[in-house]
Design a protein around this motif. Structure first.
Motif, PDB file in Angstrom:
ATOM      1  N   GLN A 144       0.813  -1.219   0.000  1.00  0.00           N
ATOM      2  CA  GLN A 144       0.000   0.000   0.000  1.00  0.00           C
ATOM      3  C   GLN A 144       0.844   1.264   0.000  1.00  0.00           C
ATOM      4  OE1 GLN A 144      -2.638  -1.573   3.438  1.00  0.00           O
ATOM      5  NE2 GLN A 144      -3.939  -0.147   2.366  1.00  0.00           N
ATOM      6  N   SER A 145       1.918   1.247   0.742  1.00  0.00           N
ATOM      7  CA  SER A 145       2.737   2.457   0.857  1.00  0.00           C
ATOM      8  C   SER A 145       3.892   2.503  -0.138  1.00  0.00           C
ATOM      9  CB  SER A 145       3.281   2.590   2.280  1.00  0.00           C
ATOM     10  OG  SER A 145       3.996   1.426   2.662  1.00  0.00           O
ATOM     11  N   ALA A 146       4.399   1.330  -0.540  1.00  0.00           N
ATOM     12  CA  ALA A 146       5.585   1.282  -1.389  1.00  0.00           C
ATOM     13  C   ALA A 146       5.433   1.966  -2.752  1.00  0.00           C
ATOM     14  CB  ALA A 146       6.025  -0.167  -1.584  1.00  0.00           C
ATOM     15  N   PRO A 147       4.232   2.000  -3.369  1.00  0.00           N
ATOM     16  CA  PRO A 147       4.130   2.654  -4.687  1.00  0.00           C
ATOM     17  C   PRO A 147       4.394   4.157  -4.653  1.00  0.00           C
ATOM     18  CG  PRO A 147       2.294   1.147  -4.344  1.00  0.00           C
ATOM     19  CD  PRO A 147       2.983   1.292  -3.031  1.00  0.00           C
ATOM     20  N   TYR A 148       4.495   4.749  -3.465  1.00  0.00           N
ATOM     21  CA  TYR A 148       4.686   6.190  -3.361  1.00  0.00           C
ATOM     22  C   TYR A 148       5.999   6.495  -2.646  1.00  0.00           C
ATOM     23  CZ  TYR A 148      -0.305   5.941  -4.285  1.00  0.00           C
ATOM     24  OH  TYR A 148      -1.533   5.646  -4.828  1.00  0.00           O
ATOM     25  N   MET A 149       6.687   7.494  -3.156  1.00  0.00           N
ATOM     26  CA  MET A 149       7.866   7.997  -2.455  1.00  0.00           C
ATOM     27  C   MET A 149       7.507   9.360  -1.881  1.00  0.00           C
ATOM     28  SD  MET A 149      11.745   8.684  -3.843  1.00  0.00           S
ATOM     29  CE  MET A 149      11.982   6.926  -4.163  1.00  0.00           C
TER      30      MET A 149
ATOM     31  N   ASN B 128      -4.150   8.792  -6.908  1.00  0.00           N
ATOM     32  CA  ASN B 128      -4.746   7.688  -6.144  1.00  0.00           C
ATOM     33  C   ASN B 128      -4.233   7.609  -4.713  1.00  0.00           C
ATOM     34  OD1 ASN B 128      -6.346   6.631  -8.260  1.00  0.00           O
ATOM     35  ND2 ASN B 128      -4.540   5.659  -9.155  1.00  0.00           N
ATOM     36  N   PHE B 129      -3.465   8.605  -4.296  1.00  0.00           N
ATOM     37  CA  PHE B 129      -2.811   8.536  -2.997  1.00  0.00           C
ATOM     38  C   PHE B 129      -3.789   8.665  -1.833  1.00  0.00           C
ATOM     39  CE2 PHE B 129      -0.947  10.769   0.652  1.00  0.00           C
ATOM     40  CZ  PHE B 129       0.013   9.841   1.010  1.00  0.00           C
ATOM     41  N   LYS B 130      -3.624   7.771  -0.860  1.00  0.00           N
ATOM     42  CA  LYS B 130      -4.284   7.870   0.432  1.00  0.00           C
ATOM     43  C   LYS B 130      -3.241   7.557   1.495  1.00  0.00           C
ATOM     44  CE  LYS B 130      -8.922   6.545  -1.138  1.00  0.00           C
ATOM     45  NZ  LYS B 130     -10.035   5.565  -0.978  1.00  0.00           N
ATOM     46  N   PRO B 131      -3.149   8.375   2.545  1.00  0.00           N
ATOM     47  CA  PRO B 131      -2.107   8.146   3.552  1.00  0.00           C
ATOM     48  C   PRO B 131      -2.277   6.802   4.252  1.00  0.00           C
ATOM     49  CG  PRO B 131      -3.058  10.333   3.799  1.00  0.00           C
ATOM     50  CD  PRO B 131      -3.935   9.585   2.838  1.00  0.00           C
TER      51      PRO B 131
ATOM     52  N   ALA C 169       3.673  16.551  11.325  1.00  0.00           N
ATOM     53  CA  ALA C 169       3.988  16.742   9.908  1.00  0.00           C
ATOM     54  C   ALA C 169       2.702  16.662   9.098  1.00  0.00           C
ATOM     55  CB  ALA C 169       4.992  15.697   9.428  1.00  0.00           C
ATOM     56  N   TYR C 170       2.571  17.531   8.121  1.00  0.00           N
ATOM     57  CA  TYR C 170       1.394  17.574   7.268  1.00  0.00           C
ATOM     58  C   TYR C 170       1.737  16.994   5.906  1.00  0.00           C
ATOM     59  CZ  TYR C 170       0.137  21.111  10.774  1.00  0.00           C
ATOM     60  OH  TYR C 170      -0.104  21.773  11.944  1.00  0.00           O
ATOM     61  N   ILE C 171       0.889  16.091   5.427  1.00  0.00           N
ATOM     62  CA  ILE C 171       1.048  15.545   4.078  1.00  0.00           C
ATOM     63  C   ILE C 171       0.222  16.412   3.124  1.00  0.00           C
ATOM     64  CG2 ILE C 171       0.751  13.544   2.583  1.00  0.00           C
ATOM     65  CD1 ILE C 171       0.774  11.792   5.073  1.00  0.00           C
ATOM     66  N   GLU C 172       0.867  16.935   2.086  1.00  0.00           N
ATOM     67  CA  GLU C 172       0.188  17.786   1.109  1.00  0.00           C
ATOM     68  C   GLU C 172       0.180  17.096  -0.252  1.00  0.00           C
ATOM     69  OE1 GLU C 172       1.016  22.278   2.622  1.00  0.00           O
ATOM     70  OE2 GLU C 172       2.658  21.332   1.501  1.00  0.00           O
ATOM     71  N   ASN C 173      -0.987  17.080  -0.885  1.00  0.00           N
ATOM     72  CA  ASN C 173      -1.099  16.472  -2.209  1.00  0.00           C
ATOM     73  C   ASN C 173      -2.325  17.011  -2.924  1.00  0.00           C
ATOM     74  OD1 ASN C 173      -0.509  14.532  -4.336  1.00  0.00           O
ATOM     75  ND2 ASN C 173      -2.322  13.430  -3.635  1.00  0.00           N
TER      76      ASN C 173
END
Length: 211
Positions: free
Chosen positions: A15-20, A59-62, A95-99
């Motif tokens: 789930q997390s690996a596809p995103y850097m 398609n990102f979801k934290p 920390a804030y995730i921005e997308n």
């Protein structure tokens, strides 16, 4: 080698690996010190900001865990589990995730500054010189003589002094696994090496069988 069976590293899952993800320039300057092996509380005056640098951001979801250097980005749920152990030398910074105009709060960059010089110099495999820490670690084994002298609560989660690897004791891993966290796998250090990306299903079964 008794401690080698007890310690794990965190890795990303499918789930997390596809995103850097990485910190952006908006992050507080104090967060540049996350590799420090001492507290940086006085240096961090504001939050961190994290953005996606690779992957389909549409398609990102934290997840509860993302591999943001050096020690990871975790959710409030993940943080609460670690907080329950009252870990010395482990701090969290908002920390804030921005997308794409979205902002996800309630995430934290981990700073693990509790550290022990705990590699076994003969059983570990490294390319370079161990004595002055100028090496690339290829296989790790932990030194019983060192860790036997450290109370368990001071080594539940710690950084190797010789190398920026962050180790989690099996008792902490049990609690994290039970919480059903997303984005994270647990890799026993006996199976770690260059190129090891994630734990296998067989290792998952072995983990519970050995408890």
């Amino acid at each position: 080698m008794k401690y080698d069976r007890q310690y794990y590293l965190l890795t990303e899952d499918s789930q997390s690996a596809p995103y850097m993800l990485s910190k952006s320039e908006k992050s507080d300057d104090g967060l540049l010190k996350l590799l420090s092996m001492r507290s940086i509380k006085r240096k961090v005056l504001g939050p961190g900001y994290v953005h996606i640098t690779m992957g389909d951001d549409g398609n990102f979801k934290p997840c509860d865990y993302h591999e943001v250097l050096p020690a990871g980005l975790v959710s409030e749920k993940f943080k609460n589990i670690l907080d329950s152990f009252q870990l010395p030398g482990v701090d969290f910074y908002p920390a804030y995730i921005e997308n794409r105009g979205n902002i996800w709060k309630e995430h934290y960059l981990i700073h693990i500054w509790q550290n022990h010089r705990a590699l076994h110099p003969k059983r570990s495999v490294y390319d370079g010189t161990y004595e002055d820490d100028r090496f690339i670690l290829e296989k790790m084994s932990l030194n019983e003589e060192v860790l036997n002298k450290v109370p368990l609560h001071e080594r539940l989660v710690f950084r190797l002094n010789e190398d920026p690897q962050y180790l989690y004791h099996e008792s902490v891993v049990v609690a994290l696994k039970a919480a059903g966290l997303t984005g994270v796998n647990f890799l026993n250090i006996q199976n770690w090496g260059p190129g090891s990306a994630f734990s296998t299903e067989e290792e998952e079964d072995d983990f519970y069988n050995n408890l």
